[in-house]
Design an enzyme around this catalytic site. Structure first.
Site, PDB file in Angstrom:
ATOM      1  N   TYR A  70       0.817  -1.219   0.000  1.00 23.49           N
ATOM      2  CA  TYR A  70       0.000   0.000   0.000  1.00 23.49           C
ATOM      3  C   TYR A  70       0.846   1.262   0.000  1.00 23.49           C
ATOM      4  CZ  TYR A  70      -3.875  -3.127   1.152  1.00 23.49           C
ATOM      5  OH  TYR A  70      -4.802  -4.131   1.136  1.00 23.49           O
TER       6      TYR A  70
ATOM      7  N   LYS B  26       4.020 -15.329   1.579  1.00 24.74           N
ATOM      8  CA  LYS B  26       4.059 -16.242   0.435  1.00 24.74           C
ATOM      9  C   LYS B  26       5.515 -16.387  -0.023  1.00 24.74           C
ATOM     10  CE  LYS B  26       0.991 -16.851  -2.732  1.00 24.74           C
ATOM     11  NZ  LYS B  26       0.447 -18.205  -2.599  1.00 24.74           N
TER      12      LYS B  26
ATOM     13  N   ASP C 212      -2.357 -17.975   1.284  1.00 20.79           N
ATOM     14  CA  ASP C 212      -3.555 -18.587   0.681  1.00 20.79           C
ATOM     15  C   ASP C 212      -4.034 -19.759   1.534  1.00 20.79           C
ATOM     16  OD1 ASP C 212      -1.122 -19.723  -0.059  1.00 20.79           O
ATOM     17  OD2 ASP C 212      -1.803 -20.387  -2.023  1.00 20.79           O
TER      18      ASP C 212
ATOM     19  N   ASP D 218      -4.826  -7.221   5.749  1.00 27.93           N
ATOM     20  CA  ASP D 218      -6.077  -6.529   5.440  1.00 27.93           C
ATOM     21  C   ASP D 218      -7.155  -7.568   5.112  1.00 27.93           C
ATOM     22  OD1 ASP D 218      -7.927  -4.650   4.750  1.00 27.93           O
ATOM     23  OD2 ASP D 218      -6.857  -3.864   3.011  1.00 27.93           O
TER      24      ASP D 218
ATOM     25  N   ASP E  44     -10.251  -9.250   7.824  1.00 30.20           N
ATOM     26  CA  ASP E  44     -11.681  -9.130   7.499  1.00 30.20           C
ATOM     27  C   ASP E  44     -12.338 -10.501   7.459  1.00 30.20           C
ATOM     28  OD1 ASP E  44     -11.669  -6.431   7.436  1.00 30.20           O
ATOM     29  OD2 ASP E  44     -12.389  -6.216   5.375  1.00 30.20           O
TER      30      ASP E  44
END
Ligand code: NAD
Length: 369
Positions: free
Chosen positions: A143, A194, A226, A250, A254
């Site tokens: 970000y 990852k 993942d 993020d 959620d």
């Protein structure tokens, strides 16, 4: 007791002042019943600050925030300020606070309160008793990495770039927060990246492994992001603390949030690094926004904010027992059948924001008797 615990309240916009009002009620209760006092100041942030000063966070407010032990924020934003220039938007006040206080570790607990286990999107037996914490790096990664741009291509198309970048220091400091937390909780940490396809993941894993040697009592696991997403919905109770980067955090936080059923129930904390005395700057806030659709109607669920206050006590003031008491009172109030609209279920009693706050203090009275 002397009021040496400095707390700044920034209620903000929309339902922010309503839900923060219920925290004040609990602070008054603690003052009267447990003789715990705070040096409490209150100021404007977000749209309310823009209306008063032409800026979503005045220098004077920032200065106050830099000089307290903890900041508690309600929520910012609303349609009234949708057309204000971007750098004056209510959210800019929040981002400035996070940046200036160097709040890089975002703590998002996902705890299923027994009375609400049925509100989860997963089967009750998978989530009942769930208590996990996601530590998300929140000031670096994809970000913020540069270059970050959209450029024109000779063929008339465009090329968009975001850069995922992490330094040793950035990974080290957030992993240490997570190891420390795991030490205070169940002693298990999943470091999530990852490393199979990303260089930042390779470095992340290397550093987490190194730090792990300093924490022999913590059970360290590495997991690909993942797989972590899959495991969160398959068997969420395998996790205690998860530490991960900004982008994965993020998404995964959620996902974990929905295991608990409602936005109105989710607290959060954002911490800085520790200074020489071990003190961290910190901001505590509910995960939800300013809910303009119900603002001013005394309908908001104040429990996420009350639980954020419990986190304030636990992580900024080392008052774990008081935090436990508040969390227990919230659980008991829900078990008694009281619900705000967002968590309403058949056969339960619908109450206002104020009535929910009052019920928590009545329950605190019973627990402290
Ligand atoms: P929101 O979280 O404000 O609301 C989403 C839905 O959840 C709404 O239907 C709302 O009524 C409901 N809801 C949220 N909190 C609730 C509570 N405590 N009790 C009962 N119901 C609740 O998200 P949104 O609608 O996407 O955004 C509204 C405004 O809030 C926007 O201006 C947005 O930028 C801002 N926002 C601020 C923050 C923050 O301050 N940290 C976070 C998210 C959104």
């Amino acid at each position: 007791m002397a009021a040496n615990k400095k707390l700044l309240f920034l209620p903000g916009d929309g339902i922010g002042p309503e839900v923060m009002g219920q925290v004040r009620r609990i602070i008054d209760w603690m003052d009267q019943r447990r003789h715990v006092s705070f040096d409490l100041d209150e100021d404007l942030v977000g749209g309310a600050a823009y209306d008063a000063h032409g800026s979503a966070l005045s220098d004077a407010t920032l200065d106050k925030a830099m000089n307290v032990d903890a900041v508690m924020l309600g929520a910012v934003g609303g349609p009234k300020w949708d057309n204000v220039e971007r750098h004056h938007r209510p959210e800019a006040g929040l981002l400035t606070l996070r940046k200036e206080l160097d709040l890089f570790a975002n703590l998002r607990p996902a705890t299923v309160i027994p009375a609400l286990a049925e509100a989860s999107s997963l089967k009750t037996d998978l989530v009942s008793g769930l208590d996990l914490m996601i530590v998300r790096e929140s000031t670096g990664g994809a970000y913020f990495g540069l270059p970050k741009e959209i450029t024109d291509l000779p063929d008339g198309g465009k090329r968009a770039v975001d850069t995922q970048v992490y330094t040793t220091a950035e990974i080290d400091r957030v992993c240490r927060v997570a190891f420390d937390l795991a030490g205070k909780r169940g002693g298990k940490l999943h470091s999530v990246e990852k490393a199979n396809v990303m260089e930042t993941g390779v470095l992340w894993r290397e550093i987490a492994t190194e730090i792990g040697k300093e924490y022999p009592d913590i059970e360290l696991h590495h997991m690909y992001a993942d797989n972590c997403a899959m495991q969160l919905v398959r068997e969420p109770k395998q996790f205690d603390v998860i530490v991960t980067d900004n982008l994965f955090g993020d998404i995964l936080s959620d996902c974990a949030a929905m295991l608990t059923g409602s936005l109105g129930m989710l607290p959060s904390a954002t911490l800085s690094g520790a200074d020489e005395s071990g003190r961290r700057r910190a901001m505590y806030e509910p995960v939800h926004g300013s809910a303009p659709d119900i603002a001013g109607q005394d309908k908001a669920n104040p429990l996420a904010t009350i639980l954020s206050y419990a986190m304030t006590l636990r992580y900024s003031f080392d008052m774990g027992e008081d935090a436990d008491l508040i969390e227990k009172a919230v659980g008991n109030v829900l078990a008694s059948g009281l619900r705000t609209g967002d968590i309403m279920q058949n056969g339960m009693t619908l109450v206002s924001c104020t009535a929910m706050g009052e019920a928590v203090t009545v329950e605190l009275d019973k627990l402290a008797a």
